[in-house]
Design an enzyme around this catalytic site. Structure first.
Site, PDB file in Angstrom:
ATOM      1  CG  HIS A  88      -0.462  -0.058   2.535  1.00  0.00           C
ATOM      2  ND1 HIS A  88      -0.164   1.083   3.256  1.00  0.00           N
ATOM      3  CD2 HIS A  88      -0.175  -1.098   3.353  1.00  0.00           C
ATOM      4  CE1 HIS A  88       0.271   0.727   4.469  1.00  0.00           C
ATOM      5  NE2 HIS A  88       0.282  -0.584   4.558  1.00  0.00           N
ATOM      6  CG  ASP A  90      -2.578   4.132   3.014  1.00  0.00           C
ATOM      7  OD1 ASP A  90      -2.210   3.035   2.534  1.00  0.00           O
ATOM      8  OD2 ASP A  90      -3.372   4.216   3.963  1.00  0.00           O
ATOM      9  CG  ASP A 151       2.729   0.107   7.801  1.00  0.00           C
ATOM     10  OD1 ASP A 151       2.316  -0.321   6.714  1.00  0.00           O
ATOM     11  OD2 ASP A 151       2.018   0.208   8.819  1.00  0.00           O
ATOM     12  CD  GLU A 185      -3.088  -1.739   5.420  1.00  0.00           C
ATOM     13  OE1 GLU A 185      -3.092  -2.826   5.996  1.00  0.00           O
ATOM     14  OE2 GLU A 185      -2.625  -0.707   5.954  1.00  0.00           O
ATOM     15  CD  GLU A 186      -1.367   1.983   7.721  1.00  0.00           C
ATOM     16  OE1 GLU A 186      -2.078   1.587   8.666  1.00  0.00           O
ATOM     17  OE2 GLU A 186      -0.220   1.580   7.504  1.00  0.00           O
ATOM     18  CG  ASP A 208       1.833  -3.954   5.088  1.00  0.00           C
ATOM     19  OD1 ASP A 208       2.772  -3.259   5.523  1.00  0.00           O
ATOM     20  OD2 ASP A 208       0.633  -3.659   5.241  1.00  0.00           O
ATOM     21  CG  HIS A 391       0.625   2.778  12.471  1.00  0.00           C
ATOM     22  ND1 HIS A 391      -0.637   2.271  12.622  1.00  0.00           N
ATOM     23  CD2 HIS A 391       1.042   2.352  11.258  1.00  0.00           C
ATOM     24  CE1 HIS A 391      -0.964   1.562  11.545  1.00  0.00           C
ATOM     25  NE2 HIS A 391       0.059   1.593  10.711  1.00  0.00           N
TER      26      HIS A 391
HETATM   27 ZN   LIG Z   1       0.875  -1.659   6.327  1.00  0.00          ZN
END
Ligand SMILES: [Zn+2]
Length: 420
Positions: A88, A90, A151, A185-186, A208, A391
């Site tokens: 992904h 994002d 990520d 995705e997030e 991922d 994150h």
């Molecule tokens: Zn991810």
């Protein structure tokens, strides 16, 4: 920015990664558009251009920001399934991804890593146990004020480097390979606009995951429960013997939940939970929302029955009040699908072993795009990308783990060819 000495096996891996993380692609859970933020397309466009530069002729970004591309088959065998590698574009809404300044800590010696733009952000081995196996490796972090975006930009860079490697080495035989890069995705919407027919793949792998050598083939099964409580409302001055306060009924339901079990804060590994996520209302009416998680459908059902019974017990004390109990399916454990296609996991485990790693299967206490894709007809486990502390401002990835991930992607393509 420094130049990294690219190894012959990993064409442009680190350069690509450093380039991608400096493009802000934060998604937005409040947005209702697709993609949730237009800036995600900034990276999608770069990826399409880089795919053209590698010689891929059909790379395209659609109106929703999804990138599709094909590495054509070079094997004589005609029965090789089409596999897809997916990552992904994002990054998490939790921490800003604007102005990321990646730093390479070369041949890291095991000391705490200080992030220069905010020296209070120390990356300590004690807090990041996976770092113990990284001494001597090159660790990439952000500078302290942003996330890194490994990520899932580590996954993007790894898939791109593997693509470059396969195209440069026609001696490595493989079937048709599809690449898919998704937005959002997030914010749980990464598969919303995926065109599975257009993708035309039989099996997929999201790149991922976290630690070196891991493959995740299990996710939670997930439901949401919404309880709407209708109390009995009166003027508080004339309420004696009549008022049944919906807020207090909701509070009673929360109070009967166990303090030492069944919650995210008291469970781990294969245990599920019943987790209140939202409460709002007034004395007349209150809405209580939960998420329910378990690895099995039966466990999910048990937890919902449990919650329903607790609600009924509470309501027995409020004869004039009532409640609606509505269950909404969110996603299901991908293992139910993957068990029907054992080669998908077996071939990936073999690919990991061929990279000289011990292959470890893990389950995810959450959902992935792969769990949704699996139920959309594309069985899709998750392979490690080397991302850690996602994150957060302490996010890190090692160059050596990323190199191994590239090797694994190439091996996956090769194993499918051999075994078809
Ligand atoms: Zn991810």
């Amino acid at each position: 920015m420094e130049n990294y000495q690219a190894s012959e096996n990993q064409p442009g891996l680190v350069e690509r990664f450093l380039r991608y993380v400096q493009i802000d692609t934060q998604s937005d859970p409040q947005s209702t558009t697709n993609p949730s933020t237009e800036k995600q397309k900034d990276l999608s466009r770069v990826l399409v251009q880089e795919l053209f530069d590698l010689g891929i002729t059909d790379a395209e970004m659609d109106e929703w920001g999804y990138v599709y591309a094909t590495i054509p088959a070079n094997s004589e065998k005609s029965n090789i399934p089409t596999i897809c590698f997916c990552s992904h574009v994002d990054t998490s809404p939790d921490v800003t991804g604007a102005g990321v300044k990646p730093i390479i800590h070369r041949q890291w010696n095991g000391d705490d890593i200080i992030l220069p733009d905010d020296p209070t952000q120390l990356i300590r081995v004690a807090d990041h146990p996976d770092l113990t196996s990284q001494i001597g490796n090159d660790i990439i972090t952000a500078s302290g004020t942003t996330l890194l975006g490994a990520d899932n930009k580590a996954g993007l860079a790894e898939i791109m480097a593997a693509t470059a490697y396969l195209l440069a080495h026609p001696d490595i035989k493989h079937g048709r390979i599809r690449l898919l890069f998704t937005p959002d995705e997030e914010v749980g919407r990464g598969t919303e606009k995926v065109d599975i027919a257009k993708l035309g793949a039989d099996f997929g792998y999201t790149i991922d995951g976290e630690s070196l050598g891991t493959l995740e083939d299990e996710t939670f099964s997930a439901d949401a429960v919404k309880i709407t409580i209708q109390g009995v409302s009166t003027h508080p001055g004339f309420a004696k013997g009549k008022l049944e306060n919906a807020l207090k009924i909701a509070a009673d339901v929360l109070a009967v939940l166990p303090k030492d079990a069944l919650s995210p804060e008291t469970t781990e590994e294969k245990e599920g939970f019943v987790h209140p996520t939202r409460l709002e209302g007034n004395q007349d009416k209150a809405v209580l929302e939960f998420i329910i998680r378990d690895f099995t459908e039966v466990g999910l059902q048990e937890k919902e029955t449990y919650l329903q019974n607790q609600l009924n017990d509470v309501l027995a004390n409020y004869p004039g009040s009532s409640a609606q109990f509505v269950v909404k399916e969110q996603y299901r454990n991908m293992k139910d699908v993957l068990d029907q296609h054992p080669a998908v996991v077996d071939n990936a485990l073999e690919a990991i072993r061929r990279a000289g790693l011990s292959a470890r299967r893990r389950s995810i206490r959450g959902g992935t795009d792969g769990s949704r894709l699996s139920f959309m007809g594309l069985p899709c486990p998750n392979i490690f990308a080397g991302e850690h502390a996602f994150h957060s401002r302490q996010e890190w990835v090692s160059v050596q783990d990323m190199q191994k991930a590239v090797e694994v992607i190439v091996n996956v393509a090769q194993v499918w060819e051999e075994r078809s």
